[in-house]
Design a protein around this motif. Sequence first.
Motif: not given
Length: 425
Positions: A129-143
């Motif tokens: 859950r921690g990894v997915v949450l972190s990567l989701s924020w990273i992907f959102f910032l990339l978007l």
Amino acid sequence: MKLVNKFALWYLAMTSLVLLAGGVIVFRSVQHENDEEEVRRLRGRIEDARRMLKTGTRPDSLQSPNIEITEIDLAAPRIRFHVRDTMGWHSKFQGTERQIWATASYTIHGHHYAITAKDFAPEPEETLRGVVLSLSWIFFLLLVVVGLTSILISKKILSPFNQSLRVIQAFNLKQKEPIRLPETRTDEFKTLNTFLGKMTDKALHDYRALKEFTENASHELQTPLAIIRGKLELLLESGISDEQARLILSAHEAIERLSRINQSLTLLTKLENQEYEPHEPVNLSTAVHKTIFSLTELMEMKSIALETDIEENVFVKLHPALTDILLTNLFSNAIRHNHEHGTIKVKLNAGSLSIQNTGPRPGIPTEQLFQRFRKSNQSGDSIGLGLSIVKRISEVSRFSVCYQFEEPWHLLKLDFTADKLSVAR
């Protein structure tokens, strides 16, 4: 879809794959490091308990929820340090949680002790859950960053390309000066601009050469045609036999036909070279009335009945020089391909002009009638260019033209609404 948007989508797709693979690697790495750290802590606790026992501390005083010390048979084999992953009851959370146990045995002061250290460890789901949450924020910032960057790239980096595109779209063979493309420091755009410059220069040169040749050929043909026509007329006035007169008349008709072909081909060439652009709207109602009046005698010669439904003051955006040519070809076609005592119906409104005429079934497929030198009656006096001219004028004026046949009616219809250039006043 714009080029920069395609690049952005491909970049995001590749980034998503990389983030997905990276997420798996990060999850496994974090989970492994957590487990290794927990094992190191448990090993340390066991070592601390062993040292305390060596100093003479009683085993029962070292007992705790996380440490178990059991005396076993002195002759039993020594237990090497090992770890097992299991589930245990967590009193605080009132449920089973992941628990790691570490066990080893030691012989101390004549006693054989089995020392077990245990503790609760983070479960893989929590790490995930921690990894997915972190990567989701990273992907959102990339978007967000890619979206903003694509806009900036479109406005700045691709600006020379967009300017070149606008220049090419506005390019016209009739312009006298070569096109001027924007300066750029991008090698690919420089190559593109160089190619476009050479291509348009060649197109202008070829157009001017073809235009000059067409004009010269058309002009030069008129002189010998006029001379031949005059000589034949003089021969007709001289003392000749009936057979000679028929031969001369046939030659004269061939000369007239050749002259019409020359004029028609010259007109088609000018139309294809876009030398006629639509001007201010012309009063098509008035032009139709004038054309009908000029061709009345031809209709009377074949006893053709005329029915009209012409709205007044229908204005259409059409080049004035093409208006008479268009209407003359349409009405001449309806008269020429009609039969004795036939009928012509004319209907004009703000949206279309339709001309119907009776006549025999076409001798060729109807879709070929707009091609050059294709005509329904190959033995007739038509040169087979009238409908080709009608179609080309319609294309230049941004009309649509269609032909239909439902025995005995032939229908030619011009639709002015194809490009919304018709205005009713």
